[in-house]
Motif scaffolding. Structure first.
Motif, PDB file in Angstrom:
ATOM      1  N   ASP A   1       0.827  -1.205   0.000  1.00  0.00           N
ATOM      2  CA  ASP A   1       0.000   0.000   0.000  1.00  0.00           C
ATOM      3  C   ASP A   1       0.863   1.257   0.000  1.00  0.00           C
ATOM      4  O   ASP A   1       0.453   2.298  -0.514  1.00  0.00           O
ATOM      5  N   ARG A   2       2.049   1.155   0.589  1.00  0.00           N
ATOM      6  CA  ARG A   2       2.964   2.290   0.697  1.00  0.00           C
ATOM      7  C   ARG A   2       4.381   1.767   0.565  1.00  0.00           C
ATOM      8  O   ARG A   2       4.730   0.731   1.137  1.00  0.00           O
ATOM      9  N   VAL A   3       5.206   2.453  -0.191  1.00  0.00           N
ATOM     10  CA  VAL A   3       6.585   2.019  -0.444  1.00  0.00           C
ATOM     11  C   VAL A   3       7.552   2.988   0.225  1.00  0.00           C
ATOM     12  O   VAL A   3       7.427   4.206   0.084  1.00  0.00           O
ATOM     13  N   ASN A   4       8.498   2.450   0.964  1.00  0.00           N
ATOM     14  CA  ASN A   4       9.542   3.265   1.579  1.00  0.00           C
ATOM     15  C   ASN A   4      10.807   3.170   0.723  1.00  0.00           C
ATOM     16  O   ASN A   4      11.181   2.088   0.281  1.00  0.00           O
ATOM     17  N   LYS A   5      11.437   4.299   0.502  1.00  0.00           N
ATOM     18  CA  LYS A   5      12.683   4.355  -0.254  1.00  0.00           C
ATOM     19  C   LYS A   5      13.747   5.023   0.605  1.00  0.00           C
ATOM     20  O   LYS A   5      13.461   5.550   1.678  1.00  0.00           O
ATOM     21  N   LEU A   6      14.970   5.009   0.120  1.00  0.00           N
ATOM     22  CA  LEU A   6      16.049   5.588   0.909  1.00  0.00           C
ATOM     23  C   LEU A   6      17.068   6.289   0.022  1.00  0.00           C
ATOM     24  O   LEU A   6      17.105   6.084  -1.188  1.00  0.00           O
ATOM     25  N   THR A   7      17.867   7.131   0.668  1.00  0.00           N
ATOM     26  CA  THR A   7      18.963   7.836   0.010  1.00  0.00           C
ATOM     27  C   THR A   7      20.261   7.451   0.700  1.00  0.00           C
ATOM     28  O   THR A   7      20.369   7.544   1.929  1.00  0.00           O
ATOM     29  N   LEU A   8      21.235   7.016  -0.091  1.00  0.00           N
ATOM     30  CA  LEU A   8      22.509   6.542   0.441  1.00  0.00           C
ATOM     31  C   LEU A   8      23.606   7.584   0.260  1.00  0.00           C
ATOM     32  O   LEU A   8      23.676   8.252  -0.765  1.00  0.00           O
ATOM     33  N   ALA A   9      24.476   7.683   1.243  1.00  0.00           N
ATOM     34  CA  ALA A   9      25.701   8.476   1.120  1.00  0.00           C
ATOM     35  C   ALA A   9      26.820   7.688   1.792  1.00  0.00           C
ATOM     36  O   ALA A   9      26.598   7.020   2.800  1.00  0.00           O
ATOM     37  N   PRO A  10      28.051   7.722   1.236  1.00  0.00           N
ATOM     38  CA  PRO A  10      28.448   8.487   0.049  1.00  0.00           C
ATOM     39  C   PRO A  10      27.987   7.810  -1.233  1.00  0.00           C
ATOM     40  O   PRO A  10      27.401   6.722  -1.190  1.00  0.00           O
TER      41      PRO A  10
ATOM     42  N   HIS B   1      18.162  39.754   6.841  1.00  0.00           N
ATOM     43  CA  HIS B   1      18.680  40.218   5.544  1.00  0.00           C
ATOM     44  C   HIS B   1      20.100  40.771   5.690  1.00  0.00           C
ATOM     45  O   HIS B   1      20.456  41.782   5.099  1.00  0.00           O
ATOM     46  N   ALA B   2      20.917  40.084   6.491  1.00  0.00           N
ATOM     47  CA  ALA B   2      22.268  40.575   6.784  1.00  0.00           C
ATOM     48  C   ALA B   2      23.182  40.504   5.556  1.00  0.00           C
ATOM     49  O   ALA B   2      24.058  41.346   5.387  1.00  0.00           O
ATOM     50  N   TYR B   3      22.984  39.519   4.673  1.00  0.00           N
ATOM     51  CA  TYR B   3      23.882  39.398   3.521  1.00  0.00           C
ATOM     52  C   TYR B   3      23.211  38.636   2.381  1.00  0.00           C
ATOM     53  O   TYR B   3      22.277  37.863   2.577  1.00  0.00           O
ATOM     54  N   ASP B   4      23.719  38.882   1.196  1.00  0.00           N
ATOM     55  CA  ASP B   4      23.310  38.186  -0.027  1.00  0.00           C
ATOM     56  C   ASP B   4      24.505  38.276  -0.968  1.00  0.00           C
ATOM     57  O   ASP B   4      24.691  39.271  -1.660  1.00  0.00           O
ATOM     58  N   LYS B   5      25.349  37.214  -0.953  1.00  0.00           N
ATOM     59  CA  LYS B   5      26.630  37.288  -1.658  1.00  0.00           C
ATOM     60  C   LYS B   5      26.863  36.046  -2.513  1.00  0.00           C
ATOM     61  O   LYS B   5      26.405  34.946  -2.190  1.00  0.00           O
ATOM     62  N   MET B   6      27.609  36.221  -3.594  1.00  0.00           N
ATOM     63  CA  MET B   6      28.171  35.097  -4.330  1.00  0.00           C
ATOM     64  C   MET B   6      29.512  34.784  -3.683  1.00  0.00           C
ATOM     65  O   MET B   6      30.378  35.661  -3.561  1.00  0.00           O
ATOM     66  N   VAL B   7      29.674  33.546  -3.246  1.00  0.00           N
ATOM     67  CA  VAL B   7      30.834  33.153  -2.439  1.00  0.00           C
ATOM     68  C   VAL B   7      31.601  32.039  -3.144  1.00  0.00           C
ATOM     69  O   VAL B   7      31.017  31.046  -3.586  1.00  0.00           O
ATOM     70  N   ASP B   8      32.923  32.200  -3.218  1.00  0.00           N
ATOM     71  CA  ASP B   8      33.782  31.240  -3.921  1.00  0.00           C
ATOM     72  C   ASP B   8      34.353  30.184  -2.967  1.00  0.00           C
ATOM     73  O   ASP B   8      34.442  30.396  -1.751  1.00  0.00           O
ATOM     74  N   SER B   9      34.761  29.063  -3.560  1.00  0.00           N
ATOM     75  CA  SER B   9      35.477  27.978  -2.853  1.00  0.00           C
ATOM     76  C   SER B   9      34.716  27.510  -1.618  1.00  0.00           C
ATOM     77  O   SER B   9      35.281  27.328  -0.536  1.00  0.00           O
ATOM     78  N   SER B  10      33.426  27.273  -1.767  1.00  0.00           N
ATOM     79  CA  SER B  10      32.554  26.941  -0.635  1.00  0.00           C
ATOM     80  C   SER B  10      32.570  25.455  -0.312  1.00  0.00           C
ATOM     81  O   SER B  10      32.295  24.611  -1.174  1.00  0.00           O
ATOM     82  N   LEU B  11      32.892  25.137   0.942  1.00  0.00           N
ATOM     83  CA  LEU B  11      32.936  23.771   1.447  1.00  0.00           C
ATOM     84  C   LEU B  11      31.863  23.634   2.527  1.00  0.00           C
ATOM     85  O   LEU B  11      31.967  24.253   3.593  1.00  0.00           O
TER      86      LEU B  11
ATOM     87  N   ALA C   1      30.161  18.431   1.192  1.00  0.00           N
ATOM     88  CA  ALA C   1      30.141  18.668  -0.255  1.00  0.00           C
ATOM     89  C   ALA C   1      31.057  19.829  -0.590  1.00  0.00           C
ATOM     90  O   ALA C   1      31.203  20.775   0.193  1.00  0.00           O
ATOM     91  N   LYS C   2      31.660  19.760  -1.776  1.00  0.00           N
ATOM     92  CA  LYS C   2      32.448  20.861  -2.317  1.00  0.00           C
ATOM     93  C   LYS C   2      31.549  21.576  -3.326  1.00  0.00           C
ATOM     94  O   LYS C   2      31.348  21.101  -4.440  1.00  0.00           O
TER      95      LYS C   2
ATOM     96  N   GLN D   1      38.926  16.659   0.445  1.00  0.00           N
ATOM     97  CA  GLN D   1      38.035  15.691  -0.180  1.00  0.00           C
ATOM     98  C   GLN D   1      36.795  15.536   0.704  1.00  0.00           C
ATOM     99  O   GLN D   1      36.859  15.683   1.929  1.00  0.00           O
ATOM    100  N   VAL D   2      35.659  15.261   0.079  1.00  0.00           N
ATOM    101  CA  VAL D   2      34.432  15.005   0.832  1.00  0.00           C
ATOM    102  C   VAL D   2      34.705  13.889   1.834  1.00  0.00           C
ATOM    103  O   VAL D   2      35.327  12.878   1.503  1.00  0.00           O
ATOM    104  N   GLY D   3      34.279  14.089   3.065  1.00  0.00           N
ATOM    105  CA  GLY D   3      34.535  13.120   4.119  1.00  0.00           C
ATOM    106  C   GLY D   3      35.688  13.474   5.021  1.00  0.00           C
ATOM    107  O   GLY D   3      35.924  12.797   6.029  1.00  0.00           O
ATOM    108  N   ASP D   4      36.430  14.549   4.701  1.00  0.00           N
ATOM    109  CA  ASP D   4      37.501  14.992   5.592  1.00  0.00           C
ATOM    110  C   ASP D   4      36.911  15.568   6.878  1.00  0.00           C
ATOM    111  O   ASP D   4      35.930  16.317   6.841  1.00  0.00           O
ATOM    112  N   PRO D   5      37.516  15.270   8.041  1.00  0.00           N
ATOM    113  CA  PRO D   5      37.052  15.873   9.290  1.00  0.00           C
ATOM    114  C   PRO D   5      37.582  17.290   9.464  1.00  0.00           C
ATOM    115  O   PRO D   5      38.746  17.570   9.160  1.00  0.00           O
ATOM    116  N   PHE D   6      36.719  18.175   9.937  1.00  0.00           N
ATOM    117  CA  PHE D   6      37.105  19.514  10.376  1.00  0.00           C
ATOM    118  C   PHE D   6      36.974  19.509  11.896  1.00  0.00           C
ATOM    119  O   PHE D   6      35.864  19.502  12.438  1.00  0.00           O
ATOM    120  N   GLU D   7      38.102  19.484  12.583  1.00  0.00           N
ATOM    121  CA  GLU D   7      38.106  19.452  14.040  1.00  0.00           C
ATOM    122  C   GLU D   7      38.174  20.889  14.549  1.00  0.00           C
ATOM    123  O   GLU D   7      39.218  21.547  14.442  1.00  0.00           O
TER     124      GLU D   7
END
Length: 390
Positions: A127-136, A297-307, A281-282, A351-357
Motif C-alpha cells: 500500500d505504501r513504499v519506503n525508499k532511501l537515500t545513500l551516502a556516500p 537580511h544581513a547578507y546576499d553574496k556570491m561566495v567562492d570555494s565553498s565547502l 560537499a564541495k 576531499q568530501v569526508g575529511d574531518p574539520f576538528e
C-alpha cells in the motif's frame, strides 16, 4: 494462475514408474507428482503462503507430506530465487529471506526418491513504499571521517528489522556500528560509523537486503535491495582553532597549510559550531543569503570555494570582505572565512569526508549528530547504544 510442473521418475528395484500430475494452482498445495511402485506415497508438498494476495514479509515454508526433501527452489516471476534451508528431519524447507510484496512465486520441490511437486502463490502489493537515500555515492573515494549514511523517505518504526537487513563489510575488518538518529530534515536516518577514523585505502561495501521488510505503520514496505561501494582516500584532517583564528590542514601528520581565518562572531546565533564536522560537499561558487539560515537580511553574496560542513549552513569559504579580521578576531556570520588564495588552496586539497576538528571557546555549541555528520561528537559507547540491535 497456473504453473507447469516437472514430472518425477524413480527406479525402485527393477521397475520404472513415471507419474504425471495436473498443474499446480495458487492454492499453496502441490499436485502430487511422485515416483515409485503402487505401495509408495506420492510426493506432495504444502506451502504456508497461498493464494493471490498472500501476506508479504514472512519466510516461505515448504512442507513435505511424506519422505525427505532433497531440493527446493522458490523463484520470483522476474527470476530471482529465495535461498533457504532444509530442516534436520528433511520434512520442511524455510527461506532465508521473506517474501516481497507484489510478487508472484513458483515453488518446485524434489524429494530423495526423485519425485517432484510444485505450487505457486502471489503476495499482496504494498500500500505504501519506503525508499532511501545513500551516502556516500557509489564507487566514490572519500575522507577518513565519512560515515555510511541512510536517510529514509518515510518513518521507520521497526528499526531492528531494517538494521538486520543492513550488512557492512570492509577490506580490513574495520570495527563500526549503526546508530539511529533524526536527520536535520526531520526524517529517520541510520549511520554506520567506524570506532575511529577510517584507515586510508579501506574499501567498504553495503548490502542492504531490504526487499520484503515492512518498516512499520506510516513507513511502508521496501520493495528492492540496495548495494553500494566506496573507498577511503588519503589521511588528512582540517584543524580550526577559534581562539587563535587559524586553520591548518594536516596530511599524514604533516602540516601542508596553516593560514589565518575569521570564524563566527561569538555570543549569539552568528557564532560557529565546535566539535568535529565532516566535509559534506564541495559546492564551489554559490549564492549565500542570510534569510536561509534565520539571520534576516544581513547578507546576499556570491561566495567562492565553498565547502559545506553542516546542513544548518556552516561553510569554510573565501571571504575577502572580512580580510581585516583574518588571524585577529572572529567576525563572520558563522562560517570559516579566508583569503581567496587560501580558500582556493583548501578547496583543491580537501576531499568530501575529511574531518574539520573545530576547537575553542568562541562557539555556540557542538555540531549535532543529524546536522551534517556529527556522529564523531558522540562517545563510542553512546554511539553503539543507538543501534536498534543493542
Amino acid at each position: 494462475m497456473r504453473f507447469s510442473l516437472i514430472a518425477g521418475t524413480a527406479v525402485l528395484g527393477a521397475a520404472l514408474t513415471a507419474c504425471s500430475g495436473a498443474a499446480a494452482s495458487d492454492s499453496g498445495s502441490g499436485s502430487g507428482h511422485g515416483a515409485g511402485d503402487a505401495g509408495t506415497s506420492e510426493t506432495r508438498i504444502s506451502v504456508n503462503l497461498q493464494g493471490r494476495k498472500a501476506v508479504a514479509g514472512r519466510p516461505v515454508t515448504v512442507t513435505l507430506a511424506d519422505g525427505r526433501l532433497k531440493a527446493v527452489r522458490v523463484t520470483a516471476a522476474e527470476g530471482a530465487a529465495l535461498t533457504g534451508r532444509i530442516s534436520g528431519d528433511g520434512r520442511s524447507w524455510t527461506s532465508d529471506r521473506v517474501a516481497a510484496p507484489g510478487t508472484r512465486y513458483t515453488v518446485e520441490a524434489t524429494d530423495t526418491r526423485g519425485g517432484t511437486d510444485g505450487a505457486g502463490f502471489s503476495t499482496a502489493a504494498a500500500d505504501r513504499v519506503n525508499k532511501l537515500t545513500l551516502a556516500p555515492g557509489k564507487n566514490t573515494t572519500v575522507g577518513i571521517a565519512q560515515p555510511l549514511s541512510i536517510v529514509f523517505d518515510h518513518p521507520v518504526k521497526d528499526k531492528a528489522a531494517v538494521e538486520k537487513g543492513l550488512k557492512v563489510s570492509t577490506s580490513n575488518n574495520t570495527e563500526g556500528s549503526w546508530g539511529w538518529l533524526r536527520d536535520y530534515s526531520g526524517r529517520d536516518r541510520v549511520d554506520w560509523r567506524p570506532k575511529d577514523y577510517w584507515k586510508p585505502g579501506t574499501r567498504v561495501t553495503l548490502e542492504a537486503d531490504l526487499n520484503g521488510i515492512d518498516s512499520g505503520p506510516d513507513g511502508g514496505w521496501f520493495v528492492r535491495d540496495y548495494r553500494t561501494t566506496f573507498a577511503i582516500g588519503r589521511q588528512q584532517v582540517v584543524e580550526v582553532d577559534l581562539d587563535r583564528h587559524r586553520l591548518a590542514l594536516r596530511q599524514d601528520g604533516r602540516t601542508v597549510m596553516d593560514v589565518p581565518m575569521s570564524a563566527g562572531t561569538p555570543g549569539g546565533d552568528k557564532a560557529s559550531w565546535r566539535g568535529t564536522a565532516v566535509l559534506m560537499a564541495k559546492e564551489g561558487t554559490i549564492n549565500m543569503r542570510s534569510e536561509t539560515v534565520g539571520l534576516g537580511h544581513a547578507y546576499d553574496k556570491m561566495v567562492d570555494s565553498s565547502l559545506r560542513l553542516t546542513w544548518s549552513g556552516m561553510y569554510a569559504h573565501a571571504a575577502p570582505w572580512n580580510a581585516a579580521y583574518f588571524g585577529v578576531a572572529n567576525h563572520s556570520s558563522g562560517c570559516v572565512g579566508m583569503s581567496d588564495a587560501n580558500a582556493a588552496e583548501l578547496y583543491r586539497r580537501t576531499q568530501v569526508g575529511d574531518p574539520f576538528e573545530i576547537t575553542g571557546a568562541d562557539a555556540k555549541g557542538t555540531v549535532a549528530e543529524g546536522n551534517g555528520y556529527g556522529a564523531w561528537n558522540v562517545t563510542w559507547a553512546d554511539w553503539k547504544a543507538e543501534s536498534a540491535l543493542g
